[in-house]
Design an enzyme around this catalytic site. Structure first.
Site, PDB file in Angstrom:
ATOM      1  N   TRP A  28      -9.106   8.534  -7.840  1.00  0.00           N
ATOM      2  CA  TRP A  28     -10.361   8.817  -8.560  1.00  0.00           C
ATOM      3  C   TRP A  28     -10.256   8.323  -9.996  1.00  0.00           C
ATOM      4  O   TRP A  28     -11.183   7.713 -10.529  1.00  0.00           O
ATOM      5  CB  TRP A  28     -10.691  10.311  -8.507  1.00  0.00           C
ATOM      6  CG  TRP A  28     -11.510  10.607  -7.274  1.00  0.00           C
ATOM      7  CD1 TRP A  28     -11.050  11.072  -6.082  1.00  0.00           C
ATOM      8  CD2 TRP A  28     -12.916  10.384  -7.116  1.00  0.00           C
ATOM      9  NE1 TRP A  28     -12.086  11.157  -5.185  1.00  0.00           N
ATOM     10  CE2 TRP A  28     -13.246  10.748  -5.786  1.00  0.00           C
ATOM     11  CE3 TRP A  28     -13.935   9.917  -7.947  1.00  0.00           C
ATOM     12  CZ2 TRP A  28     -14.552  10.663  -5.288  1.00  0.00           C
ATOM     13  CZ3 TRP A  28     -15.238   9.838  -7.447  1.00  0.00           C
ATOM     14  CH2 TRP A  28     -15.524  10.205  -6.138  1.00  0.00           C
ATOM     15  N   GLU A  71       0.850  -1.212   0.000  1.00  0.00           N
ATOM     16  CA  GLU A  71       0.000   0.000   0.000  1.00  0.00           C
ATOM     17  C   GLU A  71       0.879   1.254   0.000  1.00  0.00           C
ATOM     18  O   GLU A  71       0.566   2.245  -0.662  1.00  0.00           O
ATOM     19  CB  GLU A  71      -0.951   0.021   1.194  1.00  0.00           C
ATOM     20  CG  GLU A  71      -2.000  -1.073   1.165  1.00  0.00           C
ATOM     21  CD  GLU A  71      -2.806  -1.098  -0.134  1.00  0.00           C
ATOM     22  OE1 GLU A  71      -3.128  -0.028  -0.668  1.00  0.00           O
ATOM     23  OE2 GLU A  71      -3.091  -2.204  -0.624  1.00  0.00           O
ATOM     24  N   TRP A 113     -15.799  12.213 -12.612  1.00  0.00           N
ATOM     25  CA  TRP A 113     -14.948  11.930 -11.440  1.00  0.00           C
ATOM     26  C   TRP A 113     -14.341  13.193 -10.840  1.00  0.00           C
ATOM     27  O   TRP A 113     -14.029  13.245  -9.651  1.00  0.00           O
ATOM     28  CB  TRP A 113     -13.842  10.930 -11.790  1.00  0.00           C
ATOM     29  CG  TRP A 113     -12.876  11.365 -12.863  1.00  0.00           C
ATOM     30  CD1 TRP A 113     -12.936  11.081 -14.186  1.00  0.00           C
ATOM     31  CD2 TRP A 113     -11.679  12.149 -12.685  1.00  0.00           C
ATOM     32  NE1 TRP A 113     -11.866  11.650 -14.858  1.00  0.00           N
ATOM     33  CE2 TRP A 113     -11.076  12.302 -13.956  1.00  0.00           C
ATOM     34  CE3 TRP A 113     -11.049  12.737 -11.581  1.00  0.00           C
ATOM     35  CZ2 TRP A 113      -9.887  13.026 -14.159  1.00  0.00           C
ATOM     36  CZ3 TRP A 113      -9.872  13.456 -11.775  1.00  0.00           C
ATOM     37  CH2 TRP A 113      -9.307  13.585 -13.056  1.00  0.00           C
ATOM     38  N   ASN A 150     -10.785   2.831   2.914  1.00  0.00           N
ATOM     39  CA  ASN A 150     -10.431   2.694   1.495  1.00  0.00           C
ATOM     40  C   ASN A 150     -11.471   1.917   0.681  1.00  0.00           C
ATOM     41  O   ASN A 150     -11.830   2.315  -0.423  1.00  0.00           O
ATOM     42  CB  ASN A 150      -9.060   2.026   1.364  1.00  0.00           C
ATOM     43  CG  ASN A 150      -8.652   1.875  -0.090  1.00  0.00           C
ATOM     44  OD1 ASN A 150      -8.525   2.854  -0.803  1.00  0.00           O
ATOM     45  ND2 ASN A 150      -8.502   0.636  -0.538  1.00  0.00           N
ATOM     46  N   TRP A 192     -20.555  12.540 -20.720  1.00  0.00           N
ATOM     47  CA  TRP A 192     -21.169  12.856 -19.426  1.00  0.00           C
ATOM     48  C   TRP A 192     -22.493  13.575 -19.670  1.00  0.00           C
ATOM     49  O   TRP A 192     -22.532  14.565 -20.397  1.00  0.00           O
ATOM     50  CB  TRP A 192     -20.267  13.781 -18.606  1.00  0.00           C
ATOM     51  CG  TRP A 192     -18.926  13.184 -18.259  1.00  0.00           C
ATOM     52  CD1 TRP A 192     -17.717  13.539 -18.777  1.00  0.00           C
ATOM     53  CD2 TRP A 192     -18.667  12.127 -17.326  1.00  0.00           C
ATOM     54  NE1 TRP A 192     -16.719  12.771 -18.225  1.00  0.00           N
ATOM     55  CE2 TRP A 192     -17.273  11.897 -17.333  1.00  0.00           C
ATOM     56  CE3 TRP A 192     -19.478  11.353 -16.485  1.00  0.00           C
ATOM     57  CZ2 TRP A 192     -16.670  10.916 -16.526  1.00  0.00           C
ATOM     58  CZ3 TRP A 192     -18.870  10.396 -15.684  1.00  0.00           C
ATOM     59  CH2 TRP A 192     -17.484  10.181 -15.712  1.00  0.00           C
ATOM     60  N   TRP A 229       1.594   1.819  -3.439  1.00  0.00           N
ATOM     61  CA  TRP A 229       0.578   2.566  -4.211  1.00  0.00           C
ATOM     62  C   TRP A 229       0.747   4.070  -4.000  1.00  0.00           C
ATOM     63  O   TRP A 229       0.550   4.874  -4.905  1.00  0.00           O
ATOM     64  CB  TRP A 229      -0.835   2.128  -3.821  1.00  0.00           C
ATOM     65  CG  TRP A 229      -1.267   0.867  -4.523  1.00  0.00           C
ATOM     66  CD1 TRP A 229      -1.275  -0.393  -3.992  1.00  0.00           C
ATOM     67  CD2 TRP A 229      -1.736   0.750  -5.881  1.00  0.00           C
ATOM     68  NE1 TRP A 229      -1.728  -1.282  -4.941  1.00  0.00           N
ATOM     69  CE2 TRP A 229      -2.019  -0.614  -6.103  1.00  0.00           C
ATOM     70  CE3 TRP A 229      -1.947   1.652  -6.924  1.00  0.00           C
ATOM     71  CZ2 TRP A 229      -2.503  -1.093  -7.326  1.00  0.00           C
ATOM     72  CZ3 TRP A 229      -2.432   1.185  -8.141  1.00  0.00           C
ATOM     73  CH2 TRP A 229      -2.699  -0.171  -8.334  1.00  0.00           C
TER      74      TRP A 229
END
Ligand SMILES: Cc1cc2nc3c(=O)[nH]c(=O)nc-3n(C[C@H](O)[C@H](O)[C@H](O)COP(=O)(O)OP(=O)(O)OC[C@H]3O[C@@H](n4cnc5c(N)ncnc54)[C@H](O)[C@@H]3O)c2cc1C
Length: 450
Positions: free
Chosen positions: A379, A271, A356, A338, A302, A274
């Site tokens: 995102w 993690e 987003w 998370n 959209w 990440w």
């Protein structure tokens, strides 16, 4: 005649394992610490509300700790380049030290300042303090950067191990009469009308000592169970280090060193990987918060924004229990687990068909750990437009996610006991609509963004 050393603190609000502070002390001249609240330089993203609350308390803690050791913290507000240069000439500094930042606008400021200070004959040195690996050191065989996480992390693990952290200085040689500083309270970082920070105060203690206690507790109580329980929002199994890492109250080197020898720590360390990947991605794509990393997503059709839907999502009024629980946890504490972040983000983008970027902006304003890399990176990951992203057609079903990860309804009943129960949209219908909108993206050209 002394020639003081100036340490410019930014996202590294700690004394331990702070290479810039150490270099200043090692130089052997008086040391002055500075923090600049920069809301003027072009391209620097103004902090969100929850982040401002955290910053206030973190600076209060840092200032106190510096003073206890003989140092001082000067607070100034304005365009950072101008403010630093002014203070350098005010105290006749002979050297300036800082730990590097990786966002586009910040790098421009830092490099322009470095050039100007060096031209004035002032020793100016920057250090690696916020990432385990500098972004330019992790490259593929052909010298490009990674866009897929697994080989990226494998490459990181094959590099020389992250350096050992070093302890905080016992004393700091101060400058005597410190120059004028703004009053922290005058910066208005804390909410007043209304004071919405009660939940944040209950949930968090900003500052370096609390960051270290948090790490200790995680190592003693939760790390061994992390892989099994990390996806369950009610389990309290994750480290809750994210805001402390975001503000640099603890260094990633310290976290790495403490965890790396522990059996079964690989999942937790990855993690941190990440986090590295997100920051490296930002370094290579400074427009991460505004531009789709995969340009074919620019073609996504959209629909016009439905403000009532956005509002319902923001305030946990969607009628979808796990989504509402997450959004209410966020509103109350400035944090969300998370797994739930992924579910609420998927719901916004793929069930409400809201861009987003609107979700990213809301998180930016409400998360205490909001940062320039992790927030937009994740995102884009959920939206499918990002680096090594979840495929767009993977639409989280919030009901199944709740069954799987909150089987006893503990999280939902804690946060959304009184939430509406009638969903504002039909999950199946909206999923279908999202997939057919995605067909347009599939047909769009995939040429890399220039
Ligand atoms: C839509 C969305 C937005 C997010 N925005 C942010 C953000 O603004 N800031 C932020 O720090 N994290 C963000 N995350 C990542 C993640 O949710 C948090 O880092 C994590 O929940 C923090 O809790 P923890 O410290 O207990 O994590 P742990 O599970 O204990 O992980 C340890 C550390 O690893 C890092 N980390 C964990 N997961 C991720 C991840 N997916 N991406 C990058 N780093 C990670 C964090 O620094 C974290 O503190 C976001 C995730 C999503 C899905």
């Amino acid at each position: 005649m002394t020639s003081p050393s100036l340490v410019w603190f930014r996202d590294d609000l700690r004394l331990a394992d702070n290479p810039a502070l150490r270099a200043a002390i090692d130089r052997g001249e008086p040391v002055l610490a500075l923090y600049v609240l920069d809301e003027e330089s072009p391209g620097v993203r103004p902090l969100g509300g929850a982040a401002r609350w955290w910053l206030h308390h973190s600076l209060a803690s840092l200032g106190e700790r510096l003073r206890e050791r003989g140092g001082d913290l000067v607070l100034r507000r304005g365009a950072a380049e101008r403010v630093v240069r002014e203070l350098v000439s005010e105290i006749d500094a002979g050297a300036v030290f800082w730990n590097r930042r990786y966002g586009g606008a910040e790098r421009e400021i830092d490099s322009s300042l470095k050039t100007a200070l060096r031209a004035d004959g002032i020793e100016t040195v920057s250090f690696a303090g916020s990432l385990l690996h500098e972004p330019w050191t992790v490259t593929t065989g052909s010298g490009t950067h990674y866009s897929v996480y697994t080989p990226f992390w494998r490459a990181c693990l094959s590099l020389p191990a992250p350096r050992a952290p070093f302890p905080e200085p016992r004393s700091i040689p101060g400058v005597g009469d410190a120059p004028a500083s703004d009053d922290l309270g005058d910066w208005g970082l804390l909410p007043t009308r209304p004071d919405w920070a009660g939940g944040l105060r209950e949930a968090w203690e900003p500052g370096e000592p609390a960051a270290r206690r948090r790490l200790r507790r995680f190592l003693d109580e939760d790390l061994r169970d992390y892989d099994r329980a990390r996806d369950e929002p009610a389990a309290g199994a994750t480290s809750l280090l994210s805001p402390h890492l975001r503000w640099g109250e603890i260094s990633p080197f310290a976290v790495w060193q403490e965890a790396v020898g522990v059996e079964g720590a690989g999942g937790f360390l990855s993690e941190l990987g990440w986090r590295e990947f997100a920051w490296h991605t930002l370094y290579h794509s400074p427009d991460l918060a505004t531009e789709n990393l995969r340009p074919e997503f620019d073609a996504f059709p959209w629909p016009p924004l439905d403000p009532a839907h956005l509002d319902a999502w923001q305030h946990g009024e969607t009628g979808v229990p796990l989504v509402d629980a997450g959004m209410r946890e966020l509103w109350h504490t400035g944090y969300m687990h998370n797994r739930v972040r992924m579910v609420v983000a998927s719901f916004l983008v793929k069930n409400l068909l809201i861009d987003w970027r609107r979700g990213e902006e809301w998180f930016w304003d409400t998360l205490v750990d909001a940062d320039e890399a992790n927030n937009p990176f994740n995102w884009q990951w959920v939206a499918g437009s990002g680096a090594d992203a979840a495929p767009y057609f993977r639409v989280f079903n919030p009901e199944l996610q709740a069954k799987k990860f909150d089987p006893q309804n503990l999280y939902i009943s804690r946060w959304a006991a009184d939430a509406p129960t009638e969903p504002i949209v039909d999950l199946g219908e909206t999923r279908k609509a999202a997939l057919s909108a995605y067909d347009v993206v599939k047909r769009a050209p995939k040429s890399p963004r220039e």
